[in-house]
Design a protein around this motif. Structure first.
Motif, PDB file in Angstrom:
ATOM      1  N   ASP B 271      18.807 -36.775  71.644  1.00 33.16           N
ATOM      2  CA  ASP B 271      18.469 -35.363  71.515  1.00 33.16           C
ATOM      3  C   ASP B 271      17.837 -34.639  72.337  1.00 33.16           C
ATOM      4  OD1 ASP B 271      19.014 -35.775  68.009  1.00 33.16           O
ATOM      5  OD2 ASP B 271      17.092 -35.353  67.557  1.00 33.16           O
ATOM      6  N   ILE B 272      16.502 -34.849  72.636  1.00 30.29           N
ATOM      7  CA  ILE B 272      16.185 -34.314  73.850  1.00 30.29           C
ATOM      8  C   ILE B 272      16.527 -34.596  75.163  1.00 30.29           C
ATOM      9  CG2 ILE B 272      14.183 -33.299  75.137  1.00 30.29           C
ATOM     10  CD1 ILE B 272      12.650 -34.175  72.138  1.00 30.29           C
ATOM     11  N   PRO B 273      16.885 -33.809  76.255  1.00 30.42           N
ATOM     12  CA  PRO B 273      17.568 -33.934  77.200  1.00 30.42           C
ATOM     13  C   PRO B 273      16.273 -35.260  78.425  1.00 30.42           C
ATOM     14  CG  PRO B 273      17.668 -32.493  77.554  1.00 30.42           C
ATOM     15  CD  PRO B 273      17.590 -32.782  75.569  1.00 30.42           C
ATOM     16  N   ALA B 274      16.187 -36.433  79.050  1.00 25.55           N
ATOM     17  CA  ALA B 274      14.806 -36.595  79.493  1.00 25.55           C
ATOM     18  C   ALA B 274      14.463 -36.334  80.541  1.00 25.55           C
ATOM     19  CB  ALA B 274      15.395 -37.949  80.393  1.00 25.55           C
ATOM     20  N   GLU B 275      14.463 -34.802  81.404  1.00 21.62           N
ATOM     21  CA  GLU B 275      14.235 -34.539  81.957  1.00 21.62           C
ATOM     22  C   GLU B 275      12.723 -33.512  81.223  1.00 21.62           C
ATOM     23  OE1 GLU B 275      17.165 -34.710  81.741  1.00 21.62           O
ATOM     24  OE2 GLU B 275      17.229 -35.209  83.590  1.00 21.62           O
ATOM     25  N   TYR B 276      13.627 -32.937  80.178  1.00 21.46           N
ATOM     26  CA  TYR B 276      12.455 -32.021  79.095  1.00 21.46           C
ATOM     27  C   TYR B 276      11.342 -33.494  78.937  1.00 21.46           C
ATOM     28  CZ  TYR B 276      15.354 -28.122  78.396  1.00 21.46           C
ATOM     29  OH  TYR B 276      15.956 -26.939  79.147  1.00 21.46           O
ATOM     30  N   ALA B 277      11.553 -34.513  78.558  1.00 19.84           N
ATOM     31  CA  ALA B 277      10.487 -35.479  77.800  1.00 19.84           C
ATOM     32  C   ALA B 277       9.605 -35.753  78.799  1.00 19.84           C
ATOM     33  CB  ALA B 277      10.981 -36.871  77.351  1.00 19.84           C
ATOM     34  N   SER B 278       9.773 -36.177  79.880  1.00 22.11           N
ATOM     35  CA  SER B 278       9.071 -36.283  81.590  1.00 22.11           C
ATOM     36  C   SER B 278       7.908 -35.018  81.903  1.00 22.11           C
ATOM     37  CB  SER B 278       9.836 -37.582  82.527  1.00 22.11           C
ATOM     38  OG  SER B 278      11.288 -36.471  82.514  1.00 22.11           O
ATOM     39  N   MET B 279       8.492 -33.822  81.914  1.00 21.36           N
ATOM     40  CA  MET B 279       7.386 -32.158  81.734  1.00 21.36           C
ATOM     41  C   MET B 279       7.010 -32.208  80.998  1.00 21.36           C
ATOM     42  SD  MET B 279      10.374 -28.807  82.985  1.00 21.36           S
ATOM     43  CE  MET B 279      11.245 -29.035  82.096  1.00 21.36           C
ATOM     44  N   ALA B 280       6.368 -32.975  80.036  1.00 21.22           N
ATOM     45  CA  ALA B 280       5.212 -32.890  79.005  1.00 21.22           C
ATOM     46  C   ALA B 280       3.837 -32.484  79.884  1.00 21.22           C
ATOM     47  CB  ALA B 280       5.742 -33.567  77.720  1.00 21.22           C
ATOM     48  N   PRO B 281       4.149 -34.086  80.438  1.00 22.67           N
ATOM     49  CA  PRO B 281       3.022 -34.478  80.623  1.00 22.67           C
ATOM     50  C   PRO B 281       2.113 -32.727  81.492  1.00 22.67           C
ATOM     51  CG  PRO B 281       4.273 -35.877  80.737  1.00 22.67           C
ATOM     52  CD  PRO B 281       4.770 -35.154  80.077  1.00 22.67           C
ATOM     53  N   TYR B 282       3.036 -32.879  83.033  1.00 23.66           N
ATOM     54  CA  TYR B 282       2.933 -31.824  83.323  1.00 23.66           C
ATOM     55  C   TYR B 282       2.544 -29.827  83.077  1.00 23.66           C
ATOM     56  CZ  TYR B 282       4.502 -35.485  85.833  1.00 23.66           C
ATOM     57  OH  TYR B 282       4.394 -37.129  86.941  1.00 23.66           O
ATOM     58  N   LEU B 283       4.305 -29.834  81.693  1.00 30.41           N
ATOM     59  CA  LEU B 283       3.074 -28.786  81.161  1.00 30.41           C
ATOM     60  C   LEU B 283       2.123 -29.216  80.674  1.00 30.41           C
ATOM     61  CD1 LEU B 283       5.328 -26.987  81.375  1.00 30.41           C
ATOM     62  CD2 LEU B 283       5.721 -27.647  78.744  1.00 30.41           C
ATOM     63  N   LEU B 284       1.527 -29.500  80.301  1.00 30.34           N
ATOM     64  CA  LEU B 284       0.233 -30.558  79.350  1.00 30.34           C
ATOM     65  C   LEU B 284      -0.907 -30.285  80.146  1.00 30.34           C
ATOM     66  CD1 LEU B 284      -0.990 -30.668  75.999  1.00 30.34           C
ATOM     67  CD2 LEU B 284      -1.149 -33.324  77.061  1.00 30.34           C
ATOM     68  N   THR B 285      -0.641 -30.196  81.489  1.00 32.24           N
ATOM     69  CA  THR B 285      -2.125 -30.369  82.413  1.00 32.24           C
ATOM     70  C   THR B 285      -1.973 -28.921  83.204  1.00 32.24           C
ATOM     71  OG1 THR B 285      -0.662 -31.797  83.617  1.00 32.24           O
ATOM     72  CG2 THR B 285      -2.166 -30.752  84.950  1.00 32.24           C
ATOM     73  N   ILE B 286      -1.118 -28.056  83.222  1.00 29.38           N
ATOM     74  CA  ILE B 286      -1.280 -26.681  83.385  1.00 29.38           C
ATOM     75  C   ILE B 286      -1.747 -25.869  82.286  1.00 29.38           C
ATOM     76  CG2 ILE B 286       0.121 -24.589  83.714  1.00 29.38           C
ATOM     77  CD1 ILE B 286       2.082 -25.752  84.571  1.00 29.38           C
ATOM     78  N   LEU B 287      -1.270 -25.891  80.627  1.00 32.46           N
ATOM     79  CA  LEU B 287      -1.173 -25.765  80.063  1.00 32.46           C
ATOM     80  C   LEU B 287      -3.230 -25.778  79.649  1.00 32.46           C
ATOM     81  CD1 LEU B 287       0.779 -26.028  76.473  1.00 32.46           C
ATOM     82  CD2 LEU B 287       0.045 -24.195  77.670  1.00 32.46           C
ATOM     83  N   ALA B 288      -3.465 -27.216  79.655  1.00 29.65           N
ATOM     84  CA  ALA B 288      -4.540 -28.125  79.353  1.00 29.65           C
ATOM     85  C   ALA B 288      -5.748 -26.873  80.906  1.00 29.65           C
ATOM     86  CB  ALA B 288      -5.296 -29.424  80.116  1.00 29.65           C
TER      87      ALA B 288
END
Ligand SMILES: Nc1ncnc2c1ncn2[C@@H]1O[C@H](COP(=O)(O)OP(=O)(O)O)[C@@H](O)[C@H]1O
Ligand SMILES: [Mg+2]
Lengths: 522, 310
Positions: B271-288
């Motif tokens: 389903d989800i390309p791996a790149e999107y998945a591995s981006m998740a923690p970093y995206l979360l960092t920015i949001l946090a």
């Protein structure tokens, strides 16, 4: 040696200091000689006042005694023995305590934590805050100071914070206590309370150094008075027999007027109206709660109050630097609530900010650059809104420097090398040149020498004669009384009352500053 | 695929791996928190982690001793922490920039040493799993919480310990005071420099341990840039956790769980390309950071060098 018949041990259980002497103290800062061969001493049981203008070197001398600065020359002896004081820790060990002009408290910590800070604990390495609290309560009782050890310091009013500072020093066993401008932030009644505590401390055998530039306070509390000017001791006199005018002459080096020329001015229309204004502080707590008042043309409305009661926020909201969360600001007939400062400037409002070095000037710019801060994009300071016009800028600056008697080598000197008084005069010059209809002057003479203060006061009165509506925000009641036509008192973000200056007296204003409503206070 | 996720063994697996993956964050963030509470922002955590990871790995590979590996990591961490302290406290350099310098040094140095010492990827025998008697027998809970290696347990034990030190000891009071109002602390006879040297050195040691927990406990290998930004996330977690150990713990668990999920999605490869998945923690960092920034408890003197007299 036992002088004054006081016991050798203080009620705090610590040994007292019979005689502390500073001899031949020299301290040089880049470009200033802050202490020049200063001799100063204090004995047990006395209050020795250090009097001097802003910048005379009082704080510097005391920071040397407290180990924060090292003198370039000179010696400190305590009870005849040379004391080597290289840090505040050394000073504390020698029995010296200091209450700083700007309080040295950690706002996020409780009273007990502030007091315990840096002291050995009976349960080391763990804190023993319960033991500390008990001792605080005990000390507070001895000296008639009201404190709650569990309260976080940021919740305390300024007067209460000062009591914590005194207890902090006593807790550390201070036998000699330095108080650097302790009354600057207090209401008149709080000053009286402080003096009661200080008298009790000297009766117990403490030695006190009291710093101030307010003559009546110095005459009231001290036994001896030493006057400092430009880093030199001008003279040392017993308080008994000293007069205000004599001390003022020693302080300033010439006679000082205590009265200004103020003409009767026919007031005109309301030029500034504030209606039910509310706003929040930086912390997000309410800072202004429905503040209302008007200022007429040709009138100075003095806004008195202890610092931190919303004065800063009020000035910022009126000048568009902080959002109003409710209410209105009117300039003449125009609603200017939450308008940008440049719009307000254009409409004829000027602002003299309380934080001169932060909000009034850009410290790394030259005098000339600071003069044109608001008008750098307009003719004649710029050509075609793109290029600066150095000739016009220089001419404008030179005119103001001359007209306002600003002491600077030239217009291209960096502003930060000017004295506080001259920087303030420059800001005033810049703002008044635009002939404002409404002037917001926040603490216009704080930290300014007497000469410049007189000058600034006269400027404000001249402006009044020309029909400007002035809101004068000041913590200095003498200044408010000298200049205002009417006086409003701000307490916890509300106006507790507005009184005519002719009917006002210091006691009544003092009570209002502590939150008592005008009708009840009179 | 969502169906797969709701399967009990998968959930337990993700939760357990979330606990494990929180380990490096906890060491690094708790250490960074001490520094920030005293007013020093150390952006060099990532570099310290890499040096710690390499040093521990190298030592264990050559001596076979895990104890020596940990000691070596603590020592190199202390040295790097001291270096940061000299630069930021004594020399009063801009803290953000000097931290980046420390990071780049650690990144390059650990790689260089690795290239010189090993010609290929090797593994070591790291810390073994310790099943806590009785507790690990509890169904689900036991598997998630009580079947980990020693460094994982220590990391979690650090949280209450850090809370205790900060709030209940004289040292903790000094640290808090120095971070909020160094002038006041100074006038109370506290050496601001000494307190900051202590916290920054401690931070270096813990950052180094964070690296070691990767190379000799969780993954048992060393690779160039193996921390992949975790040191920077650890700095962000301190903000996210409002400078409190409990907050840091919550943040670390949140991130590690997202990480565990992301790894699981990648192994599934659907389903989800791996790149999107591995981006998740970093995206979360920015949001946090956007939502957690500018808290009241932020140390007022954070990243400001202290000098006596204004
Ligand atoms: N840390 C400092 N660095 C440079 N100049 C200073 C410093 N502290 C004080 N000064 C200068 O020394 C003089 C005396 O200042 P201060 O002792 O604060 O005066 P006072 O307390 O009497 O108002 C002033 O000209 C001030 O600008
Ligand atoms: Mg002073």
């Amino acid at each position: 040696m036992t002088s004054n018949g006081a016991p050798h041990t203080l009620p705090t259980g610590h040994a007292r200091i019979d005689h502390m002497e500073m001899k031949g103290i020299v301290k040089r800062f880049p470009g200033v000689l802050a202490a020049n061969q200063v001799d100063f001493d204090v004995r047990t049981g006395e209050v020795h006042a250090l009097l001097g203008e802003n910048g005379a070197g009082k704080s510097t001398l005391m920071k040397i005694l407290y180990g924060m600065y090292q003198p370039d020359a000179g010696q400190i002896t305590i009870d005849g023995k040379v004391a080597s004081i290289h840090s505040p820790a050394d000073a504390i060990r020698q029995g010296i305590g200091m209450i700083h002009q700007h309080f040295m408290l950690v706002p996020s910590l409780t009273v007990a934590e502030n007091v315990a800070l840096g002291m050995p604990s009976s349960r080391a390495p763990m804190l023993d805050l319960d033991v500390v609290s008990e001792r605080i309560v005990q000390l507070a009782k001895t000296y008639g100071l009201q404190v709650d050890p569990e309260c976080p310091v940021w919740q305390l009013a300024v007067g209460e914070q000062q009591r914590i500072e005194i207890i902090k020093a006593l807790y550390r066993g201070a036998a000699l206590l330095i108080l650097d401008e302790p009354t600057a932030v207090l209401t008149p009644q709080e000053v009286d309370d402080l003096f009661v505590t200080l008298r009790q401390m000297t009766a117990d055998g403490h030695a006190l150094i009291f710093i101030s530039h307010k003559l009546h306070e110095v005459l009231n509390i001290s036994d001896r008075i030493t006057v400092l000017r430009d880093g030199c001791v001008v003279g040392s006199v017993p308080a008994q027999g000293a007069t205000k005018s004599g001390l003022a002459r020693m302080m300033v080096g010439r006679d000082v007027v205590f009265q200004y020329k103020r003409d009767e001015v026919q007031t005109g229309d309301v030029l500034l109206r504030v209606e039910d204004l509310t706003a929040q502080s930086d912390r997000g707590t309410p800072a202004l709660r429905a503040v209302s008042f008007d200022v007429h043309a040709g009138e100075i409305l003095g806004l008195a109050g202890v610092s931190g009661n919303g004065q800063r926020e009020l000035a910022q909201v009126i000048f568009g630097l902080r959002s109003a969360t409710g209410g209105k600001v009117w300039l003449g007939s125009q609603d200017v609530t939450n308008k940008e400062p440049d719009t307000l400037n254009a409409l004829g409002m000027s602002y003299i900010p309380e934080e001169r070095m932060l909000d009034g000037v850009i410290t790394d710019f030259t005098v000339a650059e600071n003069v044109i801060l608001q008008e750098h994009g307009q003719a004649p300071c710029s050509r075609g809104r793109l290029f600066l016009n150095p000739r016009a800028i220089l001419q404008r600056s030179s005119e103001l420097i001359r007209a306002f008697d600003i002491k600077t080598p030239n217009a291209n000197t960096p502003i930060k090398s000017l004295s506080g008084g001259n920087i303030q005069k420059l800001i005033l010059a810049r703002e008044l040149r635009r002939k404002p209809r409404v002037l917001i002057a926040a603490q216009p003479t704080r930290g300014v020498d007497i000469g410049a203060t007189e000058y600034i006061h006269q400027c404000l009165l001249d402006q009044r004669a020309q029909g400007t509506a002035t809101l004068l925000i000041s913590e200095d009641l003498d200044e408010i009384m000298a200049l205002s036509d009417r006086i409003a008192v701000l307490y916890e973000g509300t106006v507790v009352g507005i009184v005519d200056r002719k009917d006002a007296n210091v006691e009544q204003l003092g009570l209002m500053m502590a939150g008592v409503r005008a009708d009840a206070a009179s | 695929m969502i169906g797969d996720l709701l399967n009990a063994t998968v959930l337990i697996g993700i939760a357990s791996s979330g606990i494990q993956l929180a380990t490096p964050y906890l060491y690094a963030s708790i250490g960074e928190m001490f520094g920030q509470r005293s007013g020093v922002l150390n952006l060099g955590v990532e570099g310290m982690m890499l040096m710690g990871a390499f040093t521990a790995f190298y030592t264990v590979h050559n001596t076979g001793s895990l104890v020596l590996g940990v000691l070596a990591a603590l020592m190199i961490g202390a040295l790097m922490g001291l270096a940061m302290a000299v630069i930021s406290v004594t020399l009063q350099a801009e803290q953000g920039i000097s931290g980046i310098g420390i990071y780049l040094f650690g990144l390059g140095m650990s790689d260089l040493l690795f290239q010189k010492s090993f010609s290929q990827i090797v593994t070591v025998r790291g810390f073994p799993t310790i099943r806590i008697p009785l507790l690990s027998e509890i169904p689900v809970i036991g598997e998630v919480f009580f079947e980990h290696n020693l460094l994982v347990y220590v990391a979690f034990a650090l949280v209450p310990l850090a809370w205790f030190v900060l709030n209940k000891t004289t040292l903790g009071l000094k640290i808090r005071a120095v971070g909020q109002n160094p002038q006041a602390a100074d006038t109370m006879g506290i050496s601001v420099a000494r307190v900051r040297y202590f916290t920054v050195t401690l931070g270096g040691m813990l950052a180094s341990m964070a690296g070691a927990s990767l190379s000799i406990a969780l993954l048992n290998v060393f690779q160039q840039n193996m921390t992949a930004g975790q040191g920077f996330i650890a700095v962000a977690l301190v903000y996210f956790g409002s400078w409190r150990p409990g907050g840091v713990l919550i943040g670390a668990l949140l991130f590690s769980t997202v990480n565990a999920l992301q790894l699981w999605v990648r192994t599934k490869g659907i389903d989800i390309p791996a790149e999107y998945a591995s981006m998740a923690p970093y995206l979360l960092t920015i949001l946090a950071l956007v939502f957690a920034s500018k808290r009241v408890d932020q140390p007022a003197a954070l990243s400001k060098p202290f000098e006596r007299g204004d």
